[in-house]
Design an enzyme around this catalytic site. Structure first.
Site, PDB file in Angstrom:
ATOM      1  N   ARG A 100       0.821  -1.212   0.000  1.00 40.21           N
ATOM      2  CA  ARG A 100       0.000   0.000   0.000  1.00 40.21           C
ATOM      3  C   ARG A 100       0.859   1.268   0.000  1.00 40.21           C
ATOM      4  O   ARG A 100       0.449   2.285  -0.557  1.00 40.21           O
ATOM      5  CB  ARG A 100      -0.948  -0.010   1.200  1.00 40.21           C
ATOM      6  N   LYS A 145     -17.710 -17.263   2.228  1.00 42.66           N
ATOM      7  CA  LYS A 145     -19.154 -17.278   2.433  1.00 42.66           C
ATOM      8  C   LYS A 145     -19.929 -16.684   1.283  1.00 42.66           C
ATOM      9  O   LYS A 145     -19.553 -15.655   0.739  1.00 42.66           O
ATOM     10  CB  LYS A 145     -19.500 -16.463   3.693  1.00 42.66           C
ATOM     11  N   GLY A 150      -8.925  -8.844  -0.151  1.00 43.07           N
ATOM     12  CA  GLY A 150      -7.666  -8.980   0.559  1.00 43.07           C
ATOM     13  C   GLY A 150      -7.043 -10.352   0.400  1.00 43.07           C
ATOM     14  O   GLY A 150      -5.852 -10.483   0.108  1.00 43.07           O
ATOM     15  N   GLY A 201     -12.746  -4.555   0.961  1.00 46.21           N
ATOM     16  CA  GLY A 201     -14.159  -4.219   1.161  1.00 46.21           C
ATOM     17  C   GLY A 201     -14.660  -3.214   0.141  1.00 46.21           C
ATOM     18  O   GLY A 201     -15.771  -3.338  -0.380  1.00 46.21           O
TER      19      GLY A 201
HETATM   20  P1  ADP Z   1     -11.448 -12.069  -0.148  1.00 43.22           P
HETATM   21  O1  ADP Z   1     -10.711 -11.525   1.066  1.00 43.22           O
HETATM   22  O2  ADP Z   1     -10.557 -12.192  -1.335  1.00 43.22           O
HETATM   23  O3  ADP Z   1     -12.719 -11.291  -0.451  1.00 43.22           O
HETATM   24  P2  ADP Z   1     -12.820 -14.052   1.413  1.00 43.22           P
HETATM   25  O4  ADP Z   1     -12.429 -13.338   2.649  1.00 43.22           O
HETATM   26  O5  ADP Z   1     -14.249 -14.033   1.019  1.00 43.22           O
HETATM   27  O6  ADP Z   1     -11.913 -13.562   0.180  1.00 43.22           O
HETATM   28  O7  ADP Z   1     -12.462 -15.604   1.539  1.00 43.22           O
HETATM   29  C1  ADP Z   1     -11.160 -16.054   1.723  1.00 43.22           C
HETATM   30  C2  ADP Z   1     -11.130 -17.236   2.640  1.00 43.22           C
HETATM   31  O8  ADP Z   1     -11.989 -18.265   2.185  1.00 43.22           O
HETATM   32  C3  ADP Z   1      -9.764 -17.826   2.741  1.00 43.22           C
HETATM   33  O9  ADP Z   1      -9.271 -17.668   4.058  1.00 43.22           O
HETATM   34  C4  ADP Z   1      -9.976 -19.307   2.389  1.00 43.22           C
HETATM   35  O10 ADP Z   1      -9.246 -20.190   3.232  1.00 43.22           O
HETATM   36  C5  ADP Z   1     -11.446 -19.485   2.617  1.00 43.22           C
HETATM   37  N1  ADP Z   1     -11.972 -20.629   1.844  1.00 43.22           N
HETATM   38  C6  ADP Z   1     -11.945 -20.787   0.507  1.00 43.22           C
HETATM   39  N2  ADP Z   1     -12.442 -21.974   0.166  1.00 43.22           N
HETATM   40  C7  ADP Z   1     -12.807 -22.593   1.308  1.00 43.22           C
HETATM   41  C8  ADP Z   1     -13.378 -23.874   1.614  1.00 43.22           C
HETATM   42  N3  ADP Z   1     -13.700 -24.751   0.647  1.00 43.22           N
HETATM   43  N4  ADP Z   1     -13.596 -24.165   2.918  1.00 43.22           N
HETATM   44  C9  ADP Z   1     -13.275 -23.286   3.876  1.00 43.22           C
HETATM   45  N5  ADP Z   1     -12.749 -22.066   3.660  1.00 43.22           N
HETATM   46  C10 ADP Z   1     -12.499 -21.730   2.380  1.00 43.22           C
HETATM   47 MG    MG Z   2     -11.096 -11.756   3.187  1.00 41.45          MG
END
Ligand code: ADP
Ligand code: MG
Length: 405
Positions: free
Chosen positions: A39, A205, A358, A381
């Site tokens: 950053r 999620k 992130g 976010g």
């Molecule tokens: P971002 O930060 O890119 O928006 P998220 O925070 O929504 O992504 O999700 C990232 C997390 O999702 C990671 O920590 C990863 O371990 C978890 N994840 C991905 N696939 C699975 C899975 N099949 N079961 C449990 N956790 C998962």
């Molecule tokens: Mg995340």
């Protein structure tokens, strides 16, 4: 309405002017050491433009969550030397965030100098968007440059509040170079994508990203689903998902989305499963119809990676948010790495690819593709909210382009 941009200002008008810059210097610290300077580096172009034009720069940011009171563990002091190194110029650390002493330090600035104010979140007024704090910050400059895309989705005193006050007083609030870049990559992808337009969504999620799914679905040609999010869709298909991370209360929603999206929504045909989501887990690739009770789905499977890769190779515009699996753990990394490589190959063949989130940025690092995609958003976010079609308050508060021209 188009936002006023720093890049559109005549540099000759900047000499001797005091610019208040809100950057996103919210970097991870390891004690008093900056653990990741992504950053900081992303903030340099705006600062360089201003100091080279002879502006006096008052720089603000938040760091971490000090909860409205001073806390040395969240001081921005370790950031100042990193900025110095990046710019090749001295960056002075202010004695505080606002107050008389800081006002004197601002008044003493010379052309081309930078004063870094202390963490804005040392004050409770920051997240409360307190008008008095916004007014005090606005008193430091007649030009406000918002460059903190990572907090543009929040209406805080140093972002939205200060922009409003500066404009009320007849000054201008403009988007810095980083904010401009973020908005143009994400905005162009959504508004005028070259087709095929393929979105990849994963992560933990479905509930946290449902607005993004809803907003992207009518725009994209294909929406590839992975991560734990996929598990909820598999459950909605009536499949066994064992002890995987799922959201049973979202099954109806998933069914409704599948009906509406028809073949635009693409789900994994196979998965990687293990008894545990752990670093030493023994995993196997399984068809999605062959997950046993008690097993956990930690990644998409190899056939899915191949199918997603083929779709991505045809794409001209790609938006990706959320890893395909638990990429932090070696046994469940292949899906994310495979898809990342397909995105990099598509980019090298001329597609525009934008990564947001992130964990997605961290996944790109793990996959070694950070330099092989078009743009990695610095705001998790904020990029999600933007993709979901929300108006970002920190952007809405800026001057209109005509106002500044
Ligand atoms: P971002 O930060 O890119 O928006 P998220 O925070 O929504 O992504 O999700 C990232 C997390 O999702 C990671 O920590 C990863 O371990 C978890 N994840 C991905 N696939 C699975 C899975 N099949 N079961 C449990 N956790 C998962
Ligand atoms: Mg995340």
């Amino acid at each position: 309405m188009k936002n006023a941009l720093l890049s559109a200002l005549d540099p000759a008008t900047l000499r001797g002017r005091t610019a208040l810059v809100r950057a996103d210097l919210n970097v991870p610290l390891d004690g008093a050491r900056v653990a990741d300077d992504t950053r900081i580096r992303a903030s340099l172009p705006t600062l360089r433009l201003l100091v080279e034009a002879g502006a006096k720069v008052v720089l603000t940011s938040h760091l971490g969550r000090p909860k409205g009171e001073p806390n040395p563990a969240f001081s921005l002091a370790p950031v100042a030397p990193e900025l110095e190194r990046g710019l090749g110029r001295p960056v002075r650390m202010a004695s505080g965030t606002v107050g008389e002493a800081v006002a004197a330090e601002v008044a003493a600035l010379e052309e081309g100098e930078i004063l870094l104010l202390e963490n804005t979140r040392f004050l409770p007024g920051e997240t409360a968007n307190d008008p008095e704090l916004a007014a005090e910050l606005a008193g430091y400059g007649d030009l406000f440059v918002h460059d903190a895309f990572g907090t543009a989705h929040r209406a805080h005193a140093s972002t939205e509040g200060v922009a409003r006050v500066v404009r009320e007083r007849g000054g201008h609030a403009v988007a810095g170079l980083l904010l401009e870049k973020e908005l143009s990559f994400l905005g162009d992808a959504l508004d005028a994508p070259e087709r095929p337009f393929v979105a990849v969504l994963g992560g933990a999620k479905i509930s946290g990203k449902i607005d993004v799914v809803e907003a992207l679905l009518p725009r994209v040609d294909r929406l590839l689903i992975g991560g734990a999010m996929a598990n909820t869709f598999l459950l909605a298909l009536g499949l066994e998902v064992g002890d995987s991370l799922v959201e049973p209360d979202r099954v109806e929603m998933a069914k409704e989305l599948m009906d509406r999206a028809a073949d635009r929504l693409v789900l994994p045909v196979d998965v990687r499963v293990g008894a545990e989501i752990a670093p030493e887990a023994e995993v196997r690739a399984a068809e999605r119809t062959e997950v046993g009770p008690g097993e956990k789905i930690g990644d998409i499977g190899p056939r899915s990676v191949a199918i997603y890769g083929e779709i991505l190779r045809e794409a001209r515009t790609i938006v990706w948010n959320g890893p395909m699996g638990v990429f932090e753990l070696e046994p469940y990394r292949q899906g994310t790495v495979g898809v990342a490589q397909a995105v990099a190959i598509a980019t090298e063949a001329g597609a525009v690819s934008v990564l947001g989130g992130g964990d997605s940025a961290a996944a790109a690092e793990v996959a070694g593709v950070t330099d092989r995609v078009s743009h990695i958003s610095t705001g998790g976010g904020a990029s999600l909210e933007f993709l979901a079609g929300a108006t970002l308050p920190g952007v809405a508060a800026l001057s209109d382009a005509e106002e500044v021209a």
